[in-house]
Design a protein around this motif. Sequence first.
Motif, PDB file in Angstrom:
ATOM      1  N   GLY A  17      -6.484 -19.530 -14.436  1.00 20.21           N
ATOM      2  CA  GLY A  17      -5.444 -19.340 -13.422  1.00 20.21           C
ATOM      3  C   GLY A  17      -4.981 -17.905 -13.344  1.00 20.21           C
ATOM      4  N   TRP A  18      -4.782 -17.274 -14.504  1.00 23.26           N
ATOM      5  CA  TRP A  18      -4.360 -15.863 -14.544  1.00 23.26           C
ATOM      6  C   TRP A  18      -5.423 -14.964 -13.939  1.00 23.26           C
ATOM      7  N   GLU A  19      -6.674 -15.239 -14.276  1.00 20.82           N
ATOM      8  CA  GLU A  19      -7.771 -14.431 -13.728  1.00 20.82           C
ATOM      9  C   GLU A  19      -7.863 -14.615 -12.211  1.00 20.82           C
ATOM     10  N   ASN A  20      -7.659 -15.819 -11.736  1.00 20.12           N
ATOM     11  CA  ASN A  20      -7.721 -16.060 -10.293  1.00 20.12           C
ATOM     12  C   ASN A  20      -6.557 -15.413  -9.548  1.00 20.12           C
ATOM     13  N   LEU A  21      -5.406 -15.317 -10.200  1.00 16.32           N
ATOM     14  CA  LEU A  21      -4.269 -14.624  -9.577  1.00 16.32           C
ATOM     15  C   LEU A  21      -4.592 -13.144  -9.349  1.00 16.32           C
ATOM     16  N   ALA A  22      -5.368 -12.578 -10.253  1.00 15.09           N
ATOM     17  CA  ALA A  22      -5.806 -11.193 -10.076  1.00 15.09           C
ATOM     18  C   ALA A  22      -6.698 -11.063  -8.843  1.00 15.09           C
ATOM     19  N   ARG A  23      -7.584 -12.005  -8.664  1.00 21.00           N
ATOM     20  CA  ARG A  23      -8.508 -11.965  -7.533  1.00 21.00           C
ATOM     21  C   ARG A  23      -7.754 -12.167  -6.210  1.00 21.00           C
ATOM     22  N   VAL A  24      -6.794 -13.089  -6.218  1.00 18.40           N
ATOM     23  CA  VAL A  24      -5.969 -13.295  -5.026  1.00 18.40           C
ATOM     24  C   VAL A  24      -5.186 -12.033  -4.683  1.00 18.40           C
ATOM     25  N   SER A  25      -4.638 -11.393  -5.701  1.00 18.13           N
ATOM     26  CA  SER A  25      -3.858 -10.176  -5.482  1.00 18.13           C
ATOM     27  C   SER A  25      -4.682  -9.101  -4.781  1.00 18.13           C
ATOM     28  N   ALA A  26      -5.942  -9.012  -5.175  1.00 17.60           N
ATOM     29  CA  ALA A  26      -6.832  -8.035  -4.539  1.00 17.60           C
ATOM     30  C   ALA A  26      -7.151  -8.427  -3.105  1.00 17.60           C
ATOM     31  N   SER A  27      -7.630  -9.648  -2.927  1.00 18.43           N
ATOM     32  CA  SER A  27      -8.089 -10.066  -1.595  1.00 18.43           C
ATOM     33  C   SER A  27      -6.956 -10.132  -0.578  1.00 18.43           C
TER      34      SER A  27
ATOM     35  N   LEU B  96      -2.275  -2.793   0.533  1.00 19.60           N
ATOM     36  CA  LEU B  96      -1.521  -2.665   1.789  1.00 19.60           C
ATOM     37  C   LEU B  96      -0.626  -1.435   1.796  1.00 19.60           C
ATOM     38  N   GLY B  97      -0.136  -1.068   0.615  1.00 15.63           N
ATOM     39  CA  GLY B  97       0.738   0.101   0.540  1.00 15.63           C
ATOM     40  C   GLY B  97       0.002   1.410   0.653  1.00 15.63           C
ATOM     41  N   TYR B  98      -1.346   1.382   0.570  1.00  7.58           N
ATOM     42  CA  TYR B  98      -2.124   2.624   0.559  1.00  7.58           C
ATOM     43  C   TYR B  98      -3.104   2.749   1.723  1.00  7.58           C
ATOM     44  N   THR B  99      -3.557   1.619   2.267  1.00  4.14           N
ATOM     45  CA  THR B  99      -4.352   1.726   3.494  1.00  4.14           C
ATOM     46  C   THR B  99      -3.451   2.143   4.655  1.00  4.14           C
ATOM     47  N   ARG B 100      -2.175   1.727   4.548  1.00  4.13           N
ATOM     48  CA  ARG B 100      -1.124   2.120   5.496  1.00  4.13           C
ATOM     49  C   ARG B 100      -1.513   1.806   6.943  1.00  4.13           C
TER      50      ARG B 100
ATOM     51  N   ALA C 262       4.457   3.650   8.941  1.00  8.30           N
ATOM     52  CA  ALA C 262       5.658   3.707   8.108  1.00  8.30           C
ATOM     53  C   ALA C 262       6.183   2.315   7.743  1.00  8.30           C
ATOM     54  N   TYR C 263       5.642   1.277   8.402  1.00  7.77           N
ATOM     55  CA  TYR C 263       6.071  -0.101   8.119  1.00  7.77           C
ATOM     56  C   TYR C 263       5.172  -0.782   7.086  1.00  7.77           C
ATOM     57  N   SER C 264       4.198  -0.057   6.558  1.00  5.13           N
ATOM     58  CA  SER C 264       3.226  -0.657   5.636  1.00  5.13           C
ATOM     59  C   SER C 264       3.896  -1.195   4.379  1.00  5.13           C
ATOM     60  N   ARG C 265       4.827  -0.431   3.822  1.00  5.43           N
ATOM     61  CA  ARG C 265       5.514  -0.900   2.619  1.00  5.43           C
ATOM     62  C   ARG C 265       6.357  -2.149   2.922  1.00  5.43           C
ATOM     63  N   MET C 266       6.963  -2.199   4.074  1.00  7.26           N
ATOM     64  CA  MET C 266       7.766  -3.357   4.442  1.00  7.26           C
ATOM     65  C   MET C 266       6.889  -4.609   4.514  1.00  7.26           C
ATOM     66  N   VAL C 267       5.725  -4.480   5.105  1.00  3.54           N
ATOM     67  CA  VAL C 267       4.801  -5.615   5.208  1.00  3.54           C
ATOM     68  C   VAL C 267       4.285  -5.997   3.826  1.00  3.54           C
ATOM     69  N   GLN C 268       3.919  -4.994   3.032  1.00  6.62           N
ATOM     70  CA  GLN C 268       3.442  -5.253   1.674  1.00  6.62           C
ATOM     71  C   GLN C 268       4.493  -6.002   0.856  1.00  6.62           C
ATOM     72  N   PHE C 269       5.728  -5.542   0.921  1.00  8.47           N
ATOM     73  CA  PHE C 269       6.773  -6.173   0.109  1.00  8.47           C
ATOM     74  C   PHE C 269       7.179  -7.537   0.647  1.00  8.47           C
ATOM     75  N   ALA C 270       6.962  -7.785   1.918  1.00 16.98           N
ATOM     76  CA  ALA C 270       7.175  -9.140   2.441  1.00 16.98           C
ATOM     77  C   ALA C 270       6.185 -10.105   1.782  1.00 16.98           C
ATOM     78  N   LYS C 271       4.950  -9.662   1.588  1.00 19.15           N
ATOM     79  CA  LYS C 271       3.963 -10.515   0.925  1.00 19.15           C
ATOM     80  C   LYS C 271       4.289 -10.699  -0.560  1.00 19.15           C
ATOM     81  N   LEU C 272       4.719  -9.626  -1.214  1.00 22.08           N
ATOM     82  CA  LEU C 272       5.086  -9.725  -2.619  1.00 22.08           C
ATOM     83  C   LEU C 272       6.276 -10.663  -2.822  1.00 22.08           C
TER      84      LEU C 272
END
Length: 582
Positions: free
Chosen positions: A100-110, A116-120, A124-134
């Motif tokens: 389960g822990w290993e799969n959470l890593a894979r989900v986090s990537a995909s 999301l915070g770096y492809t931007r 300027a809204y990229s961080r807002m979208v990223q943190f909505a998912k987090l």
Amino acid sequence: MITYIAKTELLFQHLHMKEFIQKAPVLKNQYEDDDLLKSFLAIKLPKKHQRIVSRDLADFGERVVSDIQEMARDAERNPPELVAFDPWGNRIDRVITSSGWENLARVSASEGLVSLGYTRDFGAYSRMVQFAKLYLFHPSSAFFSCPLAMTDGAAKLIEIYGTPELKQKAFAHLTSSDPDTFWTSGQWMTERTGGSDVSHTETVAEETKDGWRLYGTKWFCSAITAQMSMALARIKDKDGKTIPGSRGLSLFYIELKNENSENNNFEIIRIKEKLGTNALPTAEIILRGTKATLVGNVGDGVKNISSMFNITRLYNAITSVGAFRRILALAVDYSDKRSAFNKAIGQHPLNIAVLATAKIDYHACFHLTFLVSELLGNDEIYEKDNALELEHEDIKKLLRLLTPVAKLYTAKKVCRATSELLEVFAGVGYIEDSGIPRLYRDNQVFSIWEGTTNVLSLDLLRAMKKDYSFAVFVKFIQHKIKKIQSADLQHECTRLLASLDELMNSIENSILNADIELETKARDIAFSIGNIAAAACMLEHAANENAQGNAAEVVKMFLEKNPTQIEPFDQNRLDKWQRIIL
């Protein structure tokens, strides 16, 4: 006399009587069920982004209560285990984690939770979208959000200070959306001598022919199964001397495995037994000549990690808000299903008050945290005509001021609310397999990680003294409030501006007196700034035609209490406190 057949029939009837079974709370799609998040994004995001973001979050909102939550349950049921030796006595220090822990890593990537915070892609809204998912991900992540925080922090640090080689290798892995190439990062700062006060760091770095080697003990190393880590150490000169204090610290990049997939010259002493976050592999380690790469300039370690702390503290805030939303959603749903004294407990006035108070605080935490995410996004991609209507330097100052405030504010609020909302479930909330005790234990960590409330309150004072960021904050709030045209909210706007004046006066009076007065008031100042920033954003939101239905009522009730609550300084009282604790 009752016949044998009659007795049998009575027994049969008894066995088939319908016994009462309490219905458990049920989580719906966590995006579709979140009116505040949906209305907030509808107001903040440009139209061109809204459809793709809404569709992605709706899909993700379903995943966090289905397959992702099952991964987290597996990780919770199967906590990390340290295998120190192989069958022949060789030291291997291998940490085993669940599928389960290993799969959470894979989900986090995909799902792009870091990338999301770096492809931007959303500017300027990229961080807002990223943190909505987090925010949606964290409550179903078994705290995999912690490695993600350190991963994002390391990526930010390397983006700013890394060499071309580090950017080509480490940064590319940290920001990858490919599960097969995605890396997570650790953060090896804390030692026996202290937590947030890194000035007593004892780990030393020696330069050899094949690079830097680190020696020392790291007391808390979260995400010990990561592929890399950042660490602080003191550089020894040729005479074996080191520079004491924070100015003698340098920052290093470490890959945890060598080319033979063996540990990079460090020993894992133990996996920490913690109050909560038990799926998260946190270790105590000894560095025995660990190979490392210097990041940035010699002696700039503390300065360099500040960029990482801005990220990790914001993660702490957004995951606190996500955790707040989760236990509140469970409590509200359960209140409709649980009856006591002839009606649903959600209809009892006292329980209504508990749920409403929690929801008001949750709204405040949400708006404060997403304001900081908006500042971060606009700092990373600055545009002169930005939605915040701020100069770039002012955005940086506000980010520096409000990041520690958002962290300490949300952490304290979720700790208190979790304790209160646990009572909604009564005895079941104290039963381990209900999942509520785990939320209670886990949420206590938010006020510890990334600096305690006191440490961050003092950090806030340093920010205020260093760059006059409080003056920028005052102008920002005044401008935001003056733009609100809603007649229904004018009384609240006036009240908030009066509270802001009160806060200014209290701080100015304290500055004129001894530093001890300002320091004594630091927590009150921090929470007052948090209250005012949250209220201003709540008023702005409520005034918009796309606001959540009860947004105006929420902010009005929030402002029934004075946002500025600073106890007057009293030296005699401080002396009494000191005598009491001696």
